[in-house]
Scaffold this motif. Structure first.
Motif, PDB file in Angstrom:
ATOM      1  N   THR A   1      38.729  57.432  36.040  1.00 40.74           N
ATOM      2  CA  THR A   1      39.364  56.324  35.333  1.00 40.74           C
ATOM      3  C   THR A   1      39.199  55.020  36.110  1.00 40.74           C
ATOM      4  O   THR A   1      38.884  53.970  35.535  1.00 40.74           O
ATOM      5  N   VAL A   2      39.412  55.066  37.418  1.00 35.60           N
ATOM      6  CA  VAL A   2      39.208  53.883  38.266  1.00 35.60           C
ATOM      7  C   VAL A   2      37.753  53.424  38.189  1.00 35.60           C
ATOM      8  O   VAL A   2      37.465  52.227  38.067  1.00 35.60           O
ATOM      9  N   LEU A   3      36.842  54.381  38.234  1.00 35.06           N
ATOM     10  CA  LEU A   3      35.417  54.071  38.159  1.00 35.06           C
ATOM     11  C   LEU A   3      35.082  53.344  36.866  1.00 35.06           C
ATOM     12  O   LEU A   3      34.433  52.283  36.869  1.00 35.06           O
ATOM     13  N   TYR A   4      35.528  53.904  35.734  1.00 32.99           N
ATOM     14  CA  TYR A   4      35.168  53.286  34.457  1.00 32.99           C
ATOM     15  C   TYR A   4      35.913  51.978  34.227  1.00 32.99           C
ATOM     16  O   TYR A   4      35.386  51.060  33.604  1.00 32.99           O
ATOM     17  N   LEU A   5      37.142  51.876  34.718  1.00 30.21           N
ATOM     18  CA  LEU A   5      37.881  50.618  34.591  1.00 30.21           C
ATOM     19  C   LEU A   5      37.087  49.476  35.218  1.00 30.21           C
ATOM     20  O   LEU A   5      36.928  48.405  34.612  1.00 30.21           O
ATOM     21  N   LEU A   6      36.583  49.698  36.427  1.00 36.08           N
ATOM     22  CA  LEU A   6      35.831  48.652  37.108  1.00 36.08           C
ATOM     23  C   LEU A   6      34.476  48.418  36.447  1.00 36.08           C
ATOM     24  O   LEU A   6      33.989  47.278  36.396  1.00 36.08           O
ATOM     25  N   ALA A   7      33.855  49.489  35.924  1.00 31.55           N
ATOM     26  CA  ALA A   7      32.574  49.332  35.231  1.00 31.55           C
ATOM     27  C   ALA A   7      32.755  48.476  33.982  1.00 31.55           C
ATOM     28  O   ALA A   7      31.967  47.554  33.723  1.00 31.55           O
ATOM     29  N   PHE A   8      33.783  48.771  33.199  1.00 34.51           N
ATOM     30  CA  PHE A   8      34.019  48.018  31.966  1.00 34.51           C
ATOM     31  C   PHE A   8      34.425  46.583  32.290  1.00 34.51           C
ATOM     32  O   PHE A   8      34.008  45.644  31.606  1.00 34.51           O
ATOM     33  N   LEU A   9      35.204  46.417  33.349  1.00 28.36           N
ATOM     34  CA  LEU A   9      35.616  45.073  33.759  1.00 28.36           C
ATOM     35  C   LEU A   9      34.398  44.236  34.122  1.00 28.36           C
ATOM     36  O   LEU A   9      34.274  43.073  33.700  1.00 28.36           O
ATOM     37  N   ASP A  10      33.480  44.801  34.903  1.00 33.13           N
ATOM     38  CA  ASP A  10      32.286  44.061  35.308  1.00 33.13           C
ATOM     39  C   ASP A  10      31.356  43.795  34.128  1.00 33.13           C
ATOM     40  O   ASP A  10      30.537  42.875  34.175  1.00 33.13           O
ATOM     41  N   ARG A  11      31.489  44.610  33.086  1.00 36.13           N
ATOM     42  CA  ARG A  11      30.639  44.435  31.905  1.00 36.13           C
ATOM     43  C   ARG A  11      31.132  43.318  31.002  1.00 36.13           C
ATOM     44  O   ARG A  11      30.328  42.538  30.474  1.00 36.13           O
ATOM     45  N   VAL A  12      32.444  43.230  30.801  1.00 32.63           N
ATOM     46  CA  VAL A  12      32.977  42.294  29.800  1.00 32.63           C
ATOM     47  C   VAL A  12      33.640  41.060  30.406  1.00 32.63           C
ATOM     48  O   VAL A  12      34.094  40.196  29.661  1.00 32.63           O
ATOM     49  N   ASN A  13      33.703  40.946  31.741  1.00 32.72           N
ATOM     50  CA  ASN A  13      34.350  39.763  32.320  1.00 32.72           C
ATOM     51  C   ASN A  13      33.580  38.492  32.035  1.00 32.72           C
ATOM     52  O   ASN A  13      34.088  37.385  32.263  1.00 32.72           O
ATOM     53  N   ILE A  14      32.381  38.610  31.508  1.00 29.83           N
ATOM     54  CA  ILE A  14      31.622  37.425  31.124  1.00 29.83           C
ATOM     55  C   ILE A  14      32.340  36.652  30.016  1.00 29.83           C
ATOM     56  O   ILE A  14      32.230  35.429  29.920  1.00 29.83           O
ATOM     57  N   SER A  15      33.120  37.384  29.171  1.00 23.26           N
ATOM     58  CA  SER A  15      33.873  36.701  28.117  1.00 23.26           C
ATOM     59  C   SER A  15      34.976  35.836  28.711  1.00 23.26           C
ATOM     60  O   SER A  15      35.304  34.773  28.163  1.00 23.26           O
ATOM     61  N   ASN A  16      35.552  36.264  29.838  1.00 25.99           N
ATOM     62  CA  ASN A  16      36.539  35.443  30.532  1.00 25.99           C
ATOM     63  C   ASN A  16      35.873  34.272  31.254  1.00 25.99           C
ATOM     64  O   ASN A  16      36.420  33.169  31.322  1.00 25.99           O
ATOM     65  N   ALA A  17      34.681  34.538  31.807  1.00 24.47           N
ATOM     66  CA  ALA A  17      33.963  33.494  32.543  1.00 24.47           C
ATOM     67  C   ALA A  17      33.580  32.329  31.645  1.00 24.47           C
ATOM     68  O   ALA A  17      33.535  31.174  32.098  1.00 24.47           O
ATOM     69  N   VAL A  18      33.312  32.617  30.374  1.00 24.47           N
ATOM     70  CA  VAL A  18      32.929  31.563  29.437  1.00 24.47           C
ATOM     71  C   VAL A  18      34.011  30.488  29.347  1.00 24.47           C
ATOM     72  O   VAL A  18      33.724  29.284  29.267  1.00 24.47           O
ATOM     73  N   LEU A  19      35.266  30.909  29.393  1.00 22.79           N
ATOM     74  CA  LEU A  19      36.375  29.959  29.260  1.00 22.79           C
ATOM     75  C   LEU A  19      36.508  29.052  30.475  1.00 22.79           C
ATOM     76  O   LEU A  19      37.198  28.036  30.419  1.00 22.79           O
TER      77      LEU A  19
END
Length: 498
Positions: free
Chosen positions: A61-79
């Motif tokens: 769960t920790v592994l996938y949480l960080l994987a998904f975070l690194d994948r979609v944090n670009i949507s936060n970076a856009v702001l």
């Protein structure tokens, strides 16, 4: 009981039964099943399952949480200025998003083959370190080319994570136990979405520190966190039950016997060849399983990548937008766990996949037709996230745990996740900047694919129901044991979960 004792027990069983050939093998396997709890009296099943629960699922769960975070944090970076600093215009941002999915789709099956070749704790921690490093480099890019390159390699190394984790979890649990574990693991994506919003709102305040904009700090700090955690997970990620060093010999035998009771032989050490891979696809239900996931991926990534922009279009500032993105993810986690618990309790999957899918459909329909009520639109985002991210783990668990043996699970899981993620390519071009703030095309596309997912669910449900009725005939004395084994994926009593 040691392996030698077990072999002696099997030999004695054969001699006592006065059988040979397939009938003898049938007798021995049934004897092993009938008495494994008696043969291994020192193994407490409840205590063993708690031990497995603490060691297998939380780590992944920790592994996938960080994987998904690194994948979609670009949507936060856009702001926080990514588009402005990199001079992105038109659909260039969407191009950067779609590049991720090309290697992600292509390397799912090869990655699961490598997972079998190397041990999971080696392969998964190695992939994790690499995608953390690439996320850091993403924060140092200076133009569109650099962003596209890092997104491509991020998709390449992350392709080994998601199907491998589902594959690994499914080899530890019986089907009647699996949904809660699958949903808890999968819901780390919803936790990542909520956590990412909170983290981005805090990191965004570092804007300008040491000459770096806030969006760069989001990538750098979150990537560094992943790299550090990967070093720890190398020592704690579990391997397959047959190879786990933290189980005693009796515990390994107990796990193996209880899983055989559920789905048949694991065939852990049989190699995956091109012939065996192609043979898996002779079953049309494997193909349908890909469409079940495909139909949900489009709304899932549509929400993950564009929810912050949709919320911002409702008239909120950057920090408030990040904070408002958290509650829908939190509610999605709660609903997913409630549905998973009920699904395991009733030992049923179809209706528990269908119900949240219809909730998601309702949310996207509201977003499509309502454009003058900010509160209702924000509420519809809750329905969209809750329904989509609750249905996805049920669909994956239902399909995955109906695949008996390492071969079918390694190939089938990778196929479902790999093919399904083609939907990510569609999702990234569904919500275009020129369509804001109504996003008519994006919502319409999500609705269409949800309907496709529902159709695939119905086809799969009908398929496994028909197959179960056919397998019920295995009790007929006119069938040979070889025919029964072939029909039952090496366990004559095997039935599909519906």
């Amino acid at each position: 009981m040691t392996s030698e004792d077990l072999n002696r027990s099997r030999s004695a069983s054969l001699k006592g039964a006065a059988l040979d050939g397939p009938d003898a093998e049938k007798y021995v396997e049934n004897a092993i099943l009938d008495d494994y709890r008696t043969r291994l009296p020192d193994v407490n099943e409840a205590k063993l399952m708690r031990k497995i629960d603490m060691r297998v699922v939380p780590v992944l769960t920790v592994l996938y949480l960080l994987a998904f975070l690194d994948r979609v944090n670009i949507s936060n970076a856009v702001l926080f200025g990514l588009k402005t600093d990199l001079k992105l215009s038109g659909d260039q941002y969407n191009i950067a998003l779609v590049v991720f999915f090309v290697p992600y789709v292509l390397f799912e099956i090869p990655s699961n083959i490598l997972l079998k070749k190397f041990k999971p704790h080696v392969w998964l921690s190695f992939c994790m370190f690499l995608f953390g490093l690439i996320t850091v480099l993403q924060g140092l890019t200076q133009n569109l080319s650099g962003l596209v390159a890092t997104r491509f390699f991020l998709g390449f190394v992350e392709s080994g994570i998601f199907p491998a984790c589902f594959y690994l979890i499914s080899m530890w649990y019986k089907r009647s136990e699996a949904q809660k574990r699958f949903s808890f693991f999968f819901s780390s994506a919803t936790l990542a979405g909520g956590f990412g919003g909170l983290l981005a709102s805090a990191i965004g305040k570092m804007d300008g520190m040491r000459g770096f904009r806030g969006w760069r700090w989001i990538f750098i700090l979150e990537g560094l966190l992943t790299c550090v955690v990967s070093a720890t997970l190398y020592f704690v990620i579990s391997d397959f039950p047959e190879d786990a060093t933290w189980l005693s010999a009796d515990e390994k035998e107990y796990v193996k016997a209880r899983l055989y009771e559920d789905v048949g032989h694991s065939k852990r050490h049989e190699p995956l060849t091109l012939k065996t891979i192609l043979s898996v696809f002779k079953d049309y239900k494997i193909i349908v399983g890909g469409f079940m996931y495909f139909g949900l991926i489009v709304p899932a990534y549509g929400y993950a990548y564009f929810a912050p922009s949709i919320i911002q279009s409702l008239g909120h500032g950057n920090i408030r937008t990040q904070l408002l993105s958290v509650p829908p993810w939190a509610c999605a986690f709660v609903l997913a766990m409630l549905i998973a618990t009920a699904s395991d309790y009733f030992r049923h999957r179809f209706l528990f996949a269908l119900a949240p899918t219809l909730i998601a459909l309702t949310g996207f329909i509201i977003l499509l037709v309502v454009h003058d009520n900010n509160h209702l639109q924000y509420g519809a985002l809750f329905l969209s996230a809750m329904g989509t991210y609750s249905a996805m783990p049920v669909v994956v668990c239902w399909f995955n745990t109906n695949l008996a043996g390492h071969e079918r699970r390694a190939v089938g899981t990778a196929w479902q996740i790999g093919f399904g993620n083609i939907g990510g390519i569609i999702a990234t071009f569904s919500f275009l900047a020129q369509d804001a703030p109504k996003y008519i095309s994006g919502y319409s596309i999500c609705i269409a694919f949800i309907c496709l997912g529902v159709l695939a669910d119905v086809v799969y449900f009908c398929g496994v129901s028909v197959e179960n009725r056919r397998r019920a005939k295995m009790g007929d004395d006119t069938l040979s044991f070889d025919e029964k084994k072939r029909m039952g994926d090496l366990n004559p009593d095997y039935r599909y979960f519906i």
